[in-house]
Design an enzyme around this catalytic site. Sequence first.
Site, mmCIF file in Angstrom:
data_model
loop_
_atom_site.group_PDB
_atom_site.id
_atom_site.type_symbol
_atom_site.label_atom_id
_atom_site.label_comp_id
_atom_site.label_asym_id
_atom_site.label_seq_id
_atom_site.Cartn_x
_atom_site.Cartn_y
_atom_site.Cartn_z
ATOM 1 N N GLN A 20 0.850 -1.198 0.000
ATOM 2 C CA GLN A 20 0.000 0.000 0.000
ATOM 3 C C GLN A 20 0.883 1.245 0.000
ATOM 4 O O GLN A 20 1.891 1.251 0.703
ATOM 5 C CB GLN A 20 -0.893 0.019 1.246
ATOM 6 C CG GLN A 20 -2.022 1.040 1.127
ATOM 7 C CD GLN A 20 -2.904 1.121 2.384
ATOM 8 O OE1 GLN A 20 -2.592 0.571 3.416
ATOM 9 N NE2 GLN A 20 -3.996 1.844 2.278
ATOM 10 N N GLU B 176 -2.734 -4.030 7.138
ATOM 11 C CA GLU B 176 -3.837 -4.997 7.225
ATOM 12 C C GLU B 176 -3.796 -6.074 6.154
ATOM 13 O O GLU B 176 -4.823 -6.381 5.544
ATOM 14 C CB GLU B 176 -5.154 -4.228 7.157
ATOM 15 C CG GLU B 176 -5.442 -3.521 5.801
ATOM 16 C CD GLU B 176 -4.905 -2.107 5.697
ATOM 17 O OE1 GLU B 176 -3.912 -1.788 6.378
ATOM 18 O OE2 GLU B 176 -5.485 -1.316 4.927
ATOM 19 N N HIS C 276 -7.229 -2.129 15.162
ATOM 20 C CA HIS C 276 -7.291 -1.361 13.913
ATOM 21 C C HIS C 276 -7.032 -2.260 12.693
ATOM 22 O O HIS C 276 -7.841 -2.298 11.765
ATOM 23 C CB HIS C 276 -6.271 -0.223 13.972
ATOM 24 C CG HIS C 276 -6.246 0.628 12.757
ATOM 25 N ND1 HIS C 276 -6.923 1.826 12.676
ATOM 26 C CD2 HIS C 276 -5.657 0.450 11.546
ATOM 27 C CE1 HIS C 276 -6.738 2.347 11.469
ATOM 28 N NE2 HIS C 276 -5.971 1.531 10.766
ATOM 29 N N GLU C 277 -5.927 -2.975 12.732
ATOM 30 C CA GLU C 277 -5.596 -3.797 11.556
ATOM 31 C C GLU C 277 -6.648 -4.898 11.347
ATOM 32 O O GLU C 277 -7.009 -5.209 10.219
ATOM 33 C CB GLU C 277 -4.193 -4.385 11.678
ATOM 34 C CG GLU C 277 -3.068 -3.359 11.860
ATOM 35 C CD GLU C 277 -3.137 -2.177 10.906
ATOM 36 O OE1 GLU C 277 -3.666 -2.309 9.793
ATOM 37 O OE2 GLU C 277 -2.663 -1.089 11.305
ATOM 38 N N HIS D 197 -9.783 -3.638 9.622
ATOM 39 C CA HIS D 197 -9.654 -3.508 8.163
ATOM 40 C C HIS D 197 -10.165 -4.750 7.430
ATOM 41 O O HIS D 197 -10.447 -4.679 6.231
ATOM 42 C CB HIS D 197 -8.197 -3.292 7.769
ATOM 43 C CG HIS D 197 -7.758 -1.858 7.759
ATOM 44 N ND1 HIS D 197 -8.384 -0.885 7.012
ATOM 45 C CD2 HIS D 197 -6.725 -1.236 8.379
ATOM 46 C CE1 HIS D 197 -7.753 0.273 7.171
ATOM 47 N NE2 HIS D 197 -6.747 0.086 8.014
ATOM 48 N N GLU E 127 -9.675 4.099 6.115
ATOM 49 C CA GLU E 127 -9.050 4.385 7.408
ATOM 50 C C GLU E 127 -10.003 5.012 8.433
ATOM 51 O O GLU E 127 -9.894 4.750 9.625
ATOM 52 C CB GLU E 127 -7.819 5.277 7.207
ATOM 53 C CG GLU E 127 -6.726 4.628 6.346
ATOM 54 C CD GLU E 127 -6.170 3.322 6.912
ATOM 55 O OE1 GLU E 127 -6.401 3.044 8.104
ATOM 56 O OE2 GLU E 127 -5.517 2.575 6.150
ATOM 57 N N ASP F 195 0.931 8.646 -1.273
ATOM 58 C CA ASP F 195 1.462 8.723 0.090
ATOM 59 C C ASP F 195 1.233 10.108 0.693
ATOM 60 O O ASP F 195 1.233 10.271 1.917
ATOM 61 C CB ASP F 195 2.957 8.381 0.121
ATOM 62 C CG ASP F 195 3.201 6.879 -0.048
ATOM 63 O OD1 ASP F 195 2.218 6.108 0.016
ATOM 64 O OD2 ASP F 195 4.363 6.482 -0.254
ATOM 65 N N TYR G 231 -8.110 9.352 8.966
ATOM 66 C CA TYR G 231 -8.332 8.499 10.137
ATOM 67 C C TYR G 231 -9.303 9.144 11.123
ATOM 68 O O TYR G 231 -10.357 8.594 11.430
ATOM 69 C CB TYR G 231 -7.003 8.241 10.879
ATOM 70 C CG TYR G 231 -6.043 7.351 10.136
ATOM 71 C CD1 TYR G 231 -5.308 7.837 9.062
ATOM 72 C CD2 TYR G 231 -5.856 6.029 10.504
ATOM 73 C CE1 TYR G 231 -4.403 7.026 8.377
ATOM 74 C CE2 TYR G 231 -4.954 5.212 9.827
ATOM 75 C CZ TYR G 231 -4.243 5.720 8.767
ATOM 76 O OH TYR G 231 -3.370 4.916 8.085
HETATM 77 N N1 BES Z 1 -3.325 0.701 6.019
HETATM 78 C C1 BES Z 1 -2.636 1.454 6.996
HETATM 79 C C2 BES Z 1 -1.204 1.740 6.646
HETATM 80 C C3 BES Z 1 -1.028 2.496 5.353
HETATM 81 C C4 BES Z 1 -1.908 3.505 4.971
HETATM 82 C C5 BES Z 1 0.039 2.206 4.546
HETATM 83 C C6 BES Z 1 -1.715 4.181 3.770
HETATM 84 C C7 BES Z 1 0.237 2.876 3.356
HETATM 85 C C8 BES Z 1 -0.644 3.870 2.956
HETATM 86 C C9 BES Z 1 -2.701 0.787 8.363
HETATM 87 O O1 BES Z 1 -3.916 0.147 8.608
HETATM 88 C C10 BES Z 1 -2.624 1.870 9.398
HETATM 89 O O2 BES Z 1 -3.514 2.670 9.426
HETATM 90 N N2 BES Z 1 -1.581 1.881 10.214
HETATM 91 C C11 BES Z 1 -1.401 2.867 11.251
HETATM 92 C C12 BES Z 1 -1.780 2.323 12.587
HETATM 93 C C13 BES Z 1 -3.143 2.691 13.065
HETATM 94 C C14 BES Z 1 -3.368 2.171 14.469
HETATM 95 C C15 BES Z 1 -3.468 4.141 13.000
HETATM 96 C C16 BES Z 1 0.055 3.221 11.319
HETATM 97 O O3 BES Z 1 0.842 2.591 10.612
HETATM 98 O O4 BES Z 1 0.424 4.107 12.072
HETATM 99 ZN ZN ZN Z 2 -5.461 1.551 8.801
#
Ligand code: BES
Ligand code: ZN
Length: 625
Positions: A161, A290, A314-315, A318, A337, A392, A400
């Site tokens: 991702q 996730e 969280h994960e 998803h 998110e 990104d 979120y």
């Molecule tokens: N899917 C995301 C990580 C992500 C988002 C990777 C967009 C690349 C592009 C993952 O589920 C996520 O949200 N991770 C968060 C943790 C969460 C508890 C807020 C992180 O990595 O901080």
């Molecule tokens: Zn996430």
Amino acid sequence: MHWRELLPLCAACGGVACGVVIAMNDACAATDPHSFSRPEEVAVTHLDLDLAADFTARRLAGEAVFRVQRHAASADRLILDSRDLDISAVEARTGGAWQAVDWHLGEADAVLGAPLEIALPAGADRVRVQYRTRPEASGLQWLAPEQTAGKRQPFLFSQSQAIHARSWVPLQDTPAVRFTFTAKITTPAGLKAVMGADNDAADRDGDYHFTMRQPVPSYLLALAIGDLAFKPLGPRTGVYAEPSMLDAAAAEFAATEDMVKAIEQRFGPYAWERYDLLILPPSFPFGGMENPRLSFITPTVIAGDRSLVSLIAHELAHSWSGNLVTNATWGDLWLNEGFTTYLERRIVEDLFGSRQAGMEAVLGYRDLLAEIDRKPAADSALSVDLAGRDPDDGFSDIPYEKGRLFLAWLEQCFGREAFDRWLKGYFARHRFQTITSTALLAELEQYLLATAPGTVTMGQLREWIYGPGLPDFHPVPVSAAFEPIDTARNEFIAGRRAAADLPAASWSTQEWLYFLDGFGDGLDAARMAELDRTFKLTASGNSEIAHLWLKHAVRAGYPAADRRLEQYLIGIGRRKLIVPLYEELLKTAAGRERAAAIYAKARAGYHPVAQVTIDKLFQPGGEGE
Ligand code: BES
Ligand code: ZN
């Protein structure tokens, strides 16, 4: 008429399995700006991957075979996304016979990579691409043994991702296309490969076979290889980690099985059979990812007291919001998110109570307000236009926490019972499909607003989704648990209370985070020294508490934390924890020098996406994400 009836559906499966309706963004043929592929012409429905991992050359090499489905009768080409792949041969199968076909790698775009255009002979139903990845593939990190917990074996992990899958598999790299897959992964002896698929915990022979029966979008394609052991957590949950981390990880995440049950009970069955965790080395650039059936998890949440396990919630969440119902384009990341952050807090509430969930909501809200302050107004909308930008860049607290707040507001307006009924139905109605902001509006209008007309207006919904900042009617999360913390902090600042008299013995991680965050710029070196003497904060093993503490240390010029800061920045590669510290250092000339010296040592150990982010910080006028 239901909005979906207006859309062209895949003739073969109605869009359910191949996902092609889904390319029809917002009820017109809007396409994903981050993919060259044209799934409305020809779509990949299945992938057979056969790759060998070479840790010396830092390459994956082998082939990808695609089952293709034509959606336009005249379609005579398959377009895949690619980035930095060395392609050696492309063939197509017609009537059972393979033949070489014309192919062309288009000009590479800095963000998107290069389109791989493949001529599709009439009647061809399979395409085979032979290729190798490059050592610098943006979606892979190859780790030397010293970068692992065990220090003896190398490690490889993918992070696909948003659009990095294309750097290790040529693919229609858009969330609009779903495919099933099989994979054969060959590794050097002594290493175990795992994927976001049906892992066999007992297998360790260097030759691994995977099958993924549920169709997934490319960004969920995931592979890791290392010295991995497995421990069950429950009947359908478990954890993979390096042997030296395994027991600590299993103890920390013991609640995982209960989390699956909690969410299933409210929002419908878990669709992916097993749910396992994979603990990665500390350079993993995210908190978690996730990947289906196997969430990838940073070791920085193993705090020893289970205080950071909301990340697992969280994960896991998803598995519904994101993996089952998927944002059609990255400009709608909030649909993944925001929904997931909402579900995460609901799981925390069910398992650990509303006091805990309430504290986490307040901390999230504070992060959100700070993010809105930092962002240009247009980027604080939930739905953003990312065409021409790196997806990104859409990564911030907005999707979120603003997304979560929007859903919390709907819950408040309609009542939990009605809202839960809607959300459960939403997952059922859209499972294995994509969703857009426009489609969500139609869905809300039909299935939620209609249950209690006049409760909210479509205009209010649009303001949430397309408006900047927060609507003035937004709910404000509060937590009574934090009131005594505010009092304690104020008295400490005013000198009326010594550190030793703070009621901190009973503080949880979240209370500490609130206490420290609330100082803003106002924690000076003398007070830091007093807190440190009493609570040993410089030595805190909690990655989140240490993060905030070190931020204060940079701001205040508190030299007792200098060594810890360097060790922290070299030891961890999780972007959310390290980027703000570099940003803080870069605010002064002396700090910049320190940051440069530390980064010179740390950079090689960071993941490519973290390197890109931090490189940008050091450029003139650079700013983080
Ligand atoms: N899917 C995301 C990580 C992500 C988002 C990777 C967009 C690349 C592009 C993952 O589920 C996520 O949200 N991770 C968060 C943790 C969460 C508890 C807020 C992180 O990595 O901080
Ligand atoms: Zn996430």
